[in-house]
Structures are given as structure tokens and as C-alpha cells.
Scaffold this active site. Structure first.
Site, PDB file in Angstrom:
ATOM      1  N   ALA A 133      41.603  37.585  41.572  1.00 24.40           N
ATOM      2  CA  ALA A 133      41.681  38.994  41.984  1.00 24.40           C
ATOM      3  C   ALA A 133      42.234  39.048  43.396  1.00 24.40           C
ATOM      4  O   ALA A 133      42.054  38.115  44.185  1.00 24.40           O
ATOM      5  CB  ALA A 133      40.304  39.659  41.919  1.00 24.40           C
ATOM      6  N   ALA A 135      42.411  41.918  46.534  1.00 21.42           N
ATOM      7  CA  ALA A 135      42.059  43.246  47.041  1.00 21.42           C
ATOM      8  C   ALA A 135      42.528  43.387  48.482  1.00 21.42           C
ATOM      9  O   ALA A 135      43.159  42.493  49.043  1.00 21.42           O
ATOM     10  CB  ALA A 135      40.551  43.474  46.931  1.00 21.42           C
ATOM     11  N   SER A 136      42.197  44.536  49.084  1.00 21.11           N
ATOM     12  CA  SER A 136      42.717  44.845  50.415  1.00 21.11           C
ATOM     13  C   SER A 136      42.088  43.985  51.500  1.00 21.11           C
ATOM     14  O   SER A 136      42.738  43.675  52.507  1.00 21.11           O
ATOM     15  CB  SER A 136      42.473  46.323  50.729  1.00 21.11           C
ATOM     16  N   VAL A 140      40.385  36.294  45.650  1.00 20.54           N
ATOM     17  CA  VAL A 140      39.463  35.310  45.090  1.00 20.54           C
ATOM     18  C   VAL A 140      40.246  34.268  44.298  1.00 20.54           C
ATOM     19  O   VAL A 140      41.105  34.614  43.479  1.00 20.54           O
ATOM     20  CB  VAL A 140      38.423  35.997  44.184  1.00 20.54           C
ATOM     21  N   LYS A 154      36.183  33.253  47.957  1.00 23.10           N
ATOM     22  CA  LYS A 154      36.630  34.561  48.441  1.00 23.10           C
ATOM     23  C   LYS A 154      37.193  34.380  49.842  1.00 23.10           C
ATOM     24  O   LYS A 154      36.472  33.977  50.765  1.00 23.10           O
ATOM     25  CB  LYS A 154      35.459  35.541  48.442  1.00 23.10           C
ATOM     26  N   ASP A 287      26.415  48.710  43.577  1.00 19.46           N
ATOM     27  CA  ASP A 287      27.707  49.070  42.974  1.00 19.46           C
ATOM     28  C   ASP A 287      27.856  48.368  41.620  1.00 19.46           C
ATOM     29  O   ASP A 287      28.739  47.513  41.440  1.00 19.46           O
ATOM     30  CB  ASP A 287      28.848  48.668  43.919  1.00 19.46           C
TER      31      ASP A 287
END
Length: 559
Positions: A133, A135-136, A140, A154, A287
């Protein structure tokens, strides 16, 4: 310093143009950003508005996505706060995607070596070049340790902290501007929201916080067979690198009966995990969207991503149980008093009005069975009602409400006929019964008895002191209210204008008298000019204090 200032001004110009392009240009005029940006400001009318069928919430989401990672994170934070924004705004912001193009593998290796202080070959036996993955803030990668364990690594993006710090400084500035022109509800201010976002995003930038959250949740879940929490590899982690066990499973939104999964059992495992976290641990995943819950081949679940973890004190747990029972019994008086007590009212809230509004909400569910009640609708109604009565709900309860809404959606998709409360209420009952158990280590019952004893002893003496003060003329009562404050402000404004008017009248009369004399005409004209300036000042003060109104965003949010 000069270079940083120029960068901030350029970024502010980008933000202003994006705001105007997405149909919020009129607010730029109110915030006086054009005075700051000068000729670099966007046109007063802004770019053409989006199509008329585009909702305001959708335009706001698109604006945040365009402005980059800091604003995307702000939208994601707001999407977890149903106590701040209406439900349709929450639904829109939930769709904000945090995907970014992956970093080149050379940069990833450099960041790992920089964060852990050793060469990648010394740390891992192998590391996949293609990320799982991206992300901003981080991406990962799967890796294998020299001990043969499969892990996920990560890796924080380079220079992301500097970019976020710069955007945060501008957000604080914009928040102060908005407070000057936006008509607030009185309980959630722009500066308050940005300050909370500042704390949250700095916690997320420090992977040590996420590591601690994961360790605490894993320790709390020890011995539970239905849930798996990945282990943190402390020797392979730092403030910018986080290494966890790799868990093989399917996203909970992708599991099917055809793949050999028992969906009812999966749903029960989710409910059991959630209720145990709430009523036993006081530590819950904040979350739990489908991407953060995996289903293992044996129908156990695994939780991922511990950047947002909620914590409840014992007292908050007990209040939550009492609230659930009061809702189940359709007791509006208890619900009203509980929400008023656990929240922070902006001012004195008429409990009778609040209770009647809650009664109206509970009456909608009259005749429904417990398993027919939709938690999402009920929680949103109660949160909206608390906001309307100017009661600030603590962050922990707001995050919990959002998490409960998400979990209910997952359960309804997996097994719509499952009675959530039937599965989960035994855990709440255990906590409720423990509250009145004299042998309970927390001593809740004994503390309550001591408080009652102290109250019984203090009340007579306090009443006696009040009577003595009343008799001696020392008793004072202060009365305050919004209406009285407005009247006071208007009286003060009137006094200032009367004073300025008297000065202007005096200067006018004096100037005319001087002009009538054969000499000193200059002094007379100066007196008349002063009179005109004072009159203009009085008129400006009147407009600024009485006529000028802030922007109302309530209608905007309700659209």
C-alpha cells in the site's frame, strides 16, 4: 526565513485559487485574503462554479483532495467526528482516498537505513520492491527477517513532516481568519478543530505512538481466540519505521460463504471483540473500516492500523453502559441527564427541553425490537441533538460513535438478521453488575457511599452558611445570559456613538463660530474637518458593531 515566507505565500495563493475554483470564492472576500495576497489573489468572482447538482459536501471533499496530504488527513479526521459535521458530510468525507504514487525503492531503502541506523541487508533477509500500500504519510512493504518471520514494514515518506508543518501553520492562520467572519455554533471553533488536528497528525507522524497502541491492544487481547493483533518488532521499529507481523487474510468486505467462511460466526467474532474492548479493556480500535479488519481462514479476525485508538476510563465505561440501558428502556430523562453530564454544555441547558427532544427521538423506535433498531441512525440523531442544544461531546465518545456506526454496517452486511445487542449485552451486564459489587477492586460502590455520606454531612452546614450570609447582607447573586450580554454590548456601542456625536456637534458649532469671525479661518476649517471625521468614525463603529454580521455556515451544512 525569507525563503520560508515566500513558500508560505505561494502555498496560500494555491489554497486561495483552489477554494475559489471549488465554489467557495465568496468566503475569500470575507476573510480579506485578497489583502494578503494582493495581485496574486484569485479573481473576486472566482472560477465557474461546479454544476448546480453538485452538493456542497462533495465540493468540499474535492477541495481537500486537491490540496494534498495535510488537507486529506484533515478530512479524514473530520469524518471520524459525527459530533462536528452532519451525517451527509461524514459520508462524503469517508470516501477521501489517501492513495499516492509509490516511492522509488531506492528512497524506501534510504529511509529504512536512516530510520533504523543500519543497512537494509543487515536488518532483513529480503524486502519486496512492490509496496502492499502507498499512502500520503507512509507506504508498506512486505519483508522477511533473518529469523525467517514474514513482516510488514511501514516506511514514512521523506520530507512529509516539513510539508505538514508548513500546511499546519497556514491552517492555524486560516482558522483565526474564519473565526472572525463565520457565525459559530459556540461549541466547535475553527481554531479548536485545527489544534486537535495538529495533535492528531503529530501523533500519527510518530510511529512510536502507533507501536504503543498495538502493544497495548495485543496485551489486552491476550488469551482471546477470536481476534489476532499483530506483534510489534521493536528492534526493527523507530519513530519513522514500524515493523509488524504479517497477517494473511481477506478484507472483511470480501469474504463470502462460497469461500468456506461462516459469516454469522465472523460477525459474532467482530461483536465479541468490540464489546470486550469497550467493557473490559477500555481500549478500542477507533477506525475499524473494512480495510483494517482481516478474516483468517478459520473465521477469526485480525485488526490492523493502530494510528487511531480510543481510550475510556472506568467512569466513562459505566456511563456508556447506563446510556445503553436507558435507551433500551426508552427512558428520556436518564438519557438527557447522562448526555448533559458526560458532555460539556456551552451554557446552562434547559434539561426539560432537551428531555422532550430526546423523547421524540426514542418515540420513533417505539414498538421496535432491539435488533430492529439501527445504531447508526440513533447515534447520529442523539449527536445532532446534543449539538443543537450546544453540548460538546468528549472526543472519546464521538470516536466511539463513529466506530460503532462502522461496525454496525459491517455486521448488517455479513449477517443482517443477527441481534447485535443479544450477543453483546452480556459484557455490558457484567460491567454494570461489577459496579455494585462490594468486592470489586475499583471500589465503585464504596466510593459512591462515601460521596453520599459526605453530601449528607456537608449540606446542613452549607445551607446554614447561606442563611447567615443572607441575613448579614453578604449574599450576592450574579445573573448572566446571552440576551443580557447583547444588550450590554448595544448600550456600550450607543454610549460610544453618543460621545462621538457630542464631540462632533461641539466641533461643528465651534468651527462655525470661528468662521464667522474675521480671522482664524484655518482653525475653523480644521474644527469642521474634525467634526466630519468623528461623524464618519461613529458611522463606521455603528456598522462594525451593530450592522455587520458574520457568515452563517449552518444553512451551508444543512443543504
Amino acid at each position: 526565513m525569507l525563503e520560508r515566507t515566500l513558500q508560505d505565500l505561494n502555498r496560500l495563493r494555491q489554497i486561495a485559487y483552489a477554494v475559489a475554483r471549488h465554489g467557495f470564492g465568496s468566503y475569500l472576500e470575507k476573510t480579506r485574503l485578497r489583502d494578503v495576497l494582493g495581485r496574486d489573489a484569485p479573481p473576486a468572482e472566482g472560477a465557474p462554479l461546479p454544476p448546480p447538482d453538485r452538493k456542497t459536501a462533495a465540493r468540499f471533499r474535492q477541495l481537500l483532495a486537491e490540496l494534498g496530504p495535510t488537507f486529506t488527513k484533515l478530512g479524514q479526521l473530520l469524518s471520524t467526528r459525527p459530533d462536528v459535521l452532519p451525517s451527509h458530510w461524514i459520508d462524503e468525507l469517508e470516501s477521501l482516498q489517501d492513495d499516492c504514487p509509490p516511492l522509488p525503492i531506492a528512497e524506501v531503502l534510504h529511509q529504512i537505513e536512516r530510520g533504523l541506523g543500519r543497512r537494509v541487508e543487515e536488518l532483513f533477509a529480503s524486502l519486496d520492491e512492490v509496496p502492499l500500500a502507498s499512502a500520503s504519510i507512509a507506504q508498506v512493504h512486505r519483508a522477511v527477517t533473518h529469523a525467517g518471520e514474514t513482516v510488514v514494514v511501514k516506511v514514512q515518506r521523506p520530507r512529509i513532516r516539513e510539508q505538514i508543518e508548513s500546511d499546519l501553520a497556514l491552517l492555524h492562520y486560516l482558522a483565526r481568519l474564519l473565526e472572525a467572519v463565520v457565525e459559530e455554533t459556540g461549541i466547535y471553533t475553527p481554531t479548536g478543530i485545527i489544534e486537535e488536528f495538529d495533535r492528531t497528525v503529530h501523533e500519527e507522524l510518530d510511529f512510536g505512538n502507533e507501536a504503543r497502541n498495538a502493544r497495548e491492544m495485543r496485551d489486552a487481547a491476550e488469551g482471546r481466540e477470536v481476534v489476532v493483533i499483530p506483534r510489534v518488532h521493536a528492534e526493527l521499529s523507530s519513530s519513522t519505521i514500524l515493523t509488524l507481523d504479517y497477517v494473511e487474510g481477506k478484507k472483511i468486505s470480501d469474504v463470502r460463504t462460497e469461500d468456506g467462511h461462516d459469516l454469522e460466526q465472523v460477525a459474532k467474532n467482530v461483536i465479541e471483540t468490540a464489546f470486550r474492548q469497550l467493557f473490559e479493556d477500555g481500549l478500542f480500535h477507533g477506525d475499524p473500516h473494512p480495510g483494517n479488519i482481516l478474516v483468517l481462514p478459520d473465521d477469526r479476525i485480525a485488526l490492523l492500523d493502530f494510528g487511531l485508538v480510543g481510550r475510556l476510563t472506568r467512569q466513562q465505561q459505566e456511563s456508556l453502559v447506563t446510556l445503553i440501558v436507558a435507551v433500551a428502556l426508552r427512558d428520556p430523562d436518564t438519557v438527557a441527564r447522562l448526555l448533559n453530564r458526560i458532555g460539556v454544555p456551552e451554557a446552562h441547558t434547559p434539561i426539560a427541553d432537551f428531555r422532550e427532544d430526546i423523547r421524540g427521538i426514542l418515540d420513533r423506535y417505539l414498538g421496535l425490537k432491539l435488533d430492529e433498531i439501527r445504531t447508526a441512525t440513533l447515534l447520529r440523531d442523539l449527536l445532532d441533538l446534543a449539538i443543537r442544544h450546544r453540548i460538546r461531546i468528549p472526543k472519546e465518545y464521538a470516536v466511539l460513535a463513529k466506530a460503532a456506526i462502522t461496525i454496525e454496517g459491517i455486521i448488517r452486511r455479513l449477517h443482517p438478521k443477527l441481534d447485535v445487542l443479544e450477543v453483546g449485552l452480556p459484557y455490558a451486564k457484567e460491567l454494570l453488575l461489577a459496579r455494585f459489587n462490594p468486592s470489586d477492586a475499583s471500589g465503585v460502590l464504596m466510593k459512591s457511599l462515601l460521596k453520599l455520606q459526605g453530601l449528607a454531612e456537608d449540606v446542613p452546614s452549607q445551607l446554614s452558611q447561606i442563611l447567615v450570609d443572607l441575613e448579614g447582607g453578604k449574599f450576592r447573586v450574579n445573573v448572566a445570559g446571552d440576551a443580557m450580554d447583547r444588550i450590554g454590548a448595544q448600550v456600550r456601542a450607543l454610549g460610544v456613538m453618543v460621545f462621538l456625536g457630542l464631540l462632533a456637534a461641539g466641533l461643528t458649532v465651534g468651527g462655525l463660530v470661528v468662521l464667522a469671525s474675521p480671522t482664524a479661518h484655518l482653525l475653523g476649517w480644521l474644527a469642521l474637518a474634525g467634526s466630519v471625521l468623528l461623524s464618519l468614525s461613529a458611522a463606521g463603529y455603528h456598522v462594525a458593531t451593530v450592522r455587520m454580521k458574520k457568515i452563517s455556515v449552518r444553512q451551508l451544512l444543512r443543504r
